[in-house]
Design a protein around this motif. Structure first.
Motif, PDB file in Angstrom:
ATOM      1  N   GLY A 197       4.418   5.987   9.127  1.00 35.82           N
ATOM      2  CA  GLY A 197       5.737   6.169   9.717  1.00 35.82           C
ATOM      3  C   GLY A 197       6.512   7.366   9.217  1.00 35.82           C
ATOM      4  O   GLY A 197       6.238   7.920   8.145  1.00 35.82           O
ATOM      5  N   LEU A 198       7.491   7.714  10.001  1.00 34.59           N
ATOM      6  CA  LEU A 198       8.409   8.787   9.647  1.00 34.59           C
ATOM      7  C   LEU A 198       9.371   8.304   8.560  1.00 34.59           C
ATOM      8  O   LEU A 198       9.478   7.102   8.305  1.00 34.59           O
ATOM      9  N   PRO A 199      10.074   9.214   7.912  1.00 39.96           N
ATOM     10  CA  PRO A 199      10.979   8.810   6.828  1.00 39.96           C
ATOM     11  C   PRO A 199      12.022   7.767   7.234  1.00 39.96           C
ATOM     12  O   PRO A 199      12.364   6.899   6.438  1.00 39.96           O
ATOM     13  N   HIS A 200      12.538   7.827   8.460  1.00 43.96           N
ATOM     14  CA  HIS A 200      13.554   6.840   8.842  1.00 43.96           C
ATOM     15  C   HIS A 200      12.969   5.431   8.952  1.00 43.96           C
ATOM     16  O   HIS A 200      13.710   4.458   8.872  1.00 43.96           O
ATOM     17  N   ILE A 201      11.666   5.310   9.097  1.00 45.85           N
ATOM     18  CA  ILE A 201      11.023   3.984   9.081  1.00 45.85           C
ATOM     19  C   ILE A 201      10.775   3.554   7.643  1.00 45.85           C
ATOM     20  O   ILE A 201      11.067   2.430   7.257  1.00 45.85           O
ATOM     21  N   LYS A 202      10.248   4.454   6.846  1.00 42.45           N
ATOM     22  CA  LYS A 202       9.924   4.107   5.458  1.00 42.45           C
ATOM     23  C   LYS A 202      11.162   3.912   4.584  1.00 42.45           C
ATOM     24  O   LYS A 202      11.106   3.204   3.584  1.00 42.45           O
ATOM     25  N   ASN A 203      12.271   4.523   4.945  1.00 40.28           N
ATOM     26  CA  ASN A 203      13.486   4.393   4.136  1.00 40.28           C
ATOM     27  C   ASN A 203      14.063   2.985   4.161  1.00 40.28           C
ATOM     28  O   ASN A 203      14.817   2.624   3.263  1.00 40.28           O
TER      29      ASN A 203
ATOM     30  N   LEU B  94       0.825  -1.212   0.000  1.00 38.03           N
ATOM     31  CA  LEU B  94       0.000   0.000   0.000  1.00 38.03           C
ATOM     32  C   LEU B  94       0.859   1.261   0.000  1.00 38.03           C
ATOM     33  O   LEU B  94       0.439   2.295  -0.517  1.00 38.03           O
ATOM     34  N   ASP B  95       2.050   1.165   0.554  1.00 42.98           N
ATOM     35  CA  ASP B  95       2.949   2.318   0.530  1.00 42.98           C
ATOM     36  C   ASP B  95       3.348   2.674  -0.895  1.00 42.98           C
ATOM     37  O   ASP B  95       3.538   3.848  -1.212  1.00 42.98           O
ATOM     38  N   TYR B  96       3.463   1.680  -1.753  1.00 44.27           N
ATOM     39  CA  TYR B  96       3.762   1.959  -3.167  1.00 44.27           C
ATOM     40  C   TYR B  96       2.650   2.781  -3.807  1.00 44.27           C
ATOM     41  O   TYR B  96       2.906   3.550  -4.728  1.00 44.27           O
ATOM     42  N   LEU B  97       1.417   2.599  -3.333  1.00 44.97           N
ATOM     43  CA  LEU B  97       0.289   3.318  -3.924  1.00 44.97           C
ATOM     44  C   LEU B  97       0.069   4.710  -3.350  1.00 44.97           C
ATOM     45  O   LEU B  97      -0.692   5.489  -3.919  1.00 44.97           O
ATOM     46  N   CYS B  98       0.694   5.009  -2.211  1.00 44.72           N
ATOM     47  CA  CYS B  98       0.447   6.319  -1.602  1.00 44.72           C
ATOM     48  C   CYS B  98       1.708   7.154  -1.401  1.00 44.72           C
ATOM     49  O   CYS B  98       1.609   8.313  -1.003  1.00 44.72           O
ATOM     50  N   ASN B  99       2.857   6.610  -1.694  1.00 45.78           N
ATOM     51  CA  ASN B  99       4.098   7.333  -1.460  1.00 45.78           C
ATOM     52  C   ASN B  99       4.525   8.066  -2.738  1.00 45.78           C
ATOM     53  O   ASN B  99       4.732   7.435  -3.775  1.00 45.78           O
ATOM     54  N   PRO B 100       4.656   9.381  -2.693  1.00 46.76           N
ATOM     55  CA  PRO B 100       5.053  10.122  -3.899  1.00 46.76           C
ATOM     56  C   PRO B 100       6.444   9.746  -4.408  1.00 46.76           C
ATOM     57  O   PRO B 100       6.771  10.000  -5.560  1.00 46.76           O
ATOM     58  N   LYS B 101       7.246   9.121  -3.580  1.00 44.65           N
ATOM     59  CA  LYS B 101       8.590   8.700  -3.985  1.00 44.65           C
ATOM     60  C   LYS B 101       8.541   7.690  -5.137  1.00 44.65           C
ATOM     61  O   LYS B 101       9.449   7.624  -5.953  1.00 44.65           O
ATOM     62  N   PHE B 102       7.454   6.924  -5.230  1.00 45.88           N
ATOM     63  CA  PHE B 102       7.346   5.887  -6.258  1.00 45.88           C
ATOM     64  C   PHE B 102       6.550   6.331  -7.483  1.00 45.88           C
ATOM     65  O   PHE B 102       6.265   5.536  -8.364  1.00 45.88           O
ATOM     66  N   ASP B 103       6.147   7.587  -7.547  1.00 49.86           N
ATOM     67  CA  ASP B 103       5.369   8.134  -8.669  1.00 49.86           C
ATOM     68  C   ASP B 103       4.064   7.389  -8.899  1.00 49.86           C
ATOM     69  O   ASP B 103       3.550   7.337 -10.012  1.00 49.86           O
ATOM     70  N   LEU B 104       3.535   6.755  -7.881  1.00 45.70           N
ATOM     71  CA  LEU B 104       2.243   6.071  -7.980  1.00 45.70           C
ATOM     72  C   LEU B 104       1.291   6.636  -6.926  1.00 45.70           C
ATOM     73  O   LEU B 104       0.565   5.907  -6.283  1.00 45.70           O
ATOM     74  N   ASN B 105       1.277   7.906  -6.773  1.00 44.69           N
ATOM     75  CA  ASN B 105       0.518   8.554  -5.715  1.00 44.69           C
ATOM     76  C   ASN B 105      -0.986   8.459  -6.005  1.00 44.69           C
ATOM     77  O   ASN B 105      -1.639   9.454  -6.274  1.00 44.69           O
ATOM     78  N   TYR B 106      -1.522   7.230  -5.947  1.00 43.98           N
ATOM     79  CA  TYR B 106      -2.928   7.000  -6.276  1.00 43.98           C
ATOM     80  C   TYR B 106      -3.871   7.279  -5.111  1.00 43.98           C
ATOM     81  O   TYR B 106      -4.998   7.691  -5.325  1.00 43.98           O
TER      82      TYR B 106
ATOM     83  N   TYR C 290      13.261  -4.163   4.173  1.00 38.83           N
ATOM     84  CA  TYR C 290      13.977  -4.631   5.366  1.00 38.83           C
ATOM     85  C   TYR C 290      13.103  -4.531   6.619  1.00 38.83           C
ATOM     86  O   TYR C 290      13.397  -5.155   7.625  1.00 38.83           O
ATOM     87  N   TYR C 291      12.047  -3.728   6.548  1.00 36.18           N
ATOM     88  CA  TYR C 291      11.099  -3.612   7.659  1.00 36.18           C
ATOM     89  C   TYR C 291      10.502  -4.979   8.001  1.00 36.18           C
ATOM     90  O   TYR C 291      10.192  -5.250   9.151  1.00 36.18           O
ATOM     91  N   LEU C 292      10.362  -5.837   7.001  1.00 34.67           N
ATOM     92  CA  LEU C 292       9.853  -7.190   7.257  1.00 34.67           C
ATOM     93  C   LEU C 292      10.837  -8.007   8.088  1.00 34.67           C
ATOM     94  O   LEU C 292      10.453  -8.681   9.038  1.00 34.67           O
ATOM     95  N   ALA C 293      12.107  -7.955   7.702  1.00 36.62           N
ATOM     96  CA  ALA C 293      13.117  -8.771   8.381  1.00 36.62           C
ATOM     97  C   ALA C 293      13.365  -8.267   9.793  1.00 36.62           C
ATOM     98  O   ALA C 293      13.347  -9.048  10.758  1.00 36.62           O
TER      99      ALA C 293
END
Length: 129
Positions: free
Chosen positions: A86-92, A36-48, A96-99
């Motif tokens: 989350g804050l940028p240091h979490i999303k960055n 879902l972060d891929y769909l809402c994060n402007p970093k991925f150009d998929l800000n749906y 790896y957030y899974l591991a």
């Protein structure tokens, strides 16, 4: 992870606190949050969708999939929201957030619960894997 630790210590016989539910519940929650972060994060150009919409969708989708698979673990919903909002240091850290922290913390908590809950003859954990 505090809710997970409390559940493992206070209700080790609950089906929601068994190792399979804890581990795979967090895995599902983390994957859904990342997707879902891929769909809402402007970093991925998929800000749906806006982040304020993704935050409540994450636990909803996570619980729905967990219920369908029979591995319901409600505390895993917090992992979704923590990453989505989350804050940028979490999303960055991305995947790896899974591991670490999700799966590593889940394994550590399961191991501690196995030791702690089997010290007494009146308690037994896990009931099943």
């Amino acid at each position: 992870m505090g809710a997970v630790a409390a559940m493992l210590a206070a209700a080790p016989s609950s089906p929601l606190a068994q190792p399979r539910n804890v581990f795979f519940g967090h895995l599902i929650a983390g994957v859904i949050a990342l997707l879902l972060d891929y769909l809402c994060n402007p970093k991925f150009d998929l800000n749906y969708i806006p982040p304020w919409v993704a935050a409540p969708l994450c636990p909803g989708f996570s619980m729905g999939l967990q219920a369908k698979l029979g591995i319901l673990h409600p505390p895993s919903c917090s992992a979704c929201v923590i990453y989505t909002m989350g804050l940028p240091h979490i999303k960055n850290i991305g995947w790896y957030y899974l591991a670490c922290p999700l799966l590593l913390d889940s394994v550590i908590l399961i191991l501690i619960a196995c030791i702690f809950n089997n010290l007494s003859e009146d308690r037994s954990y896990p009931l099943y894997w």
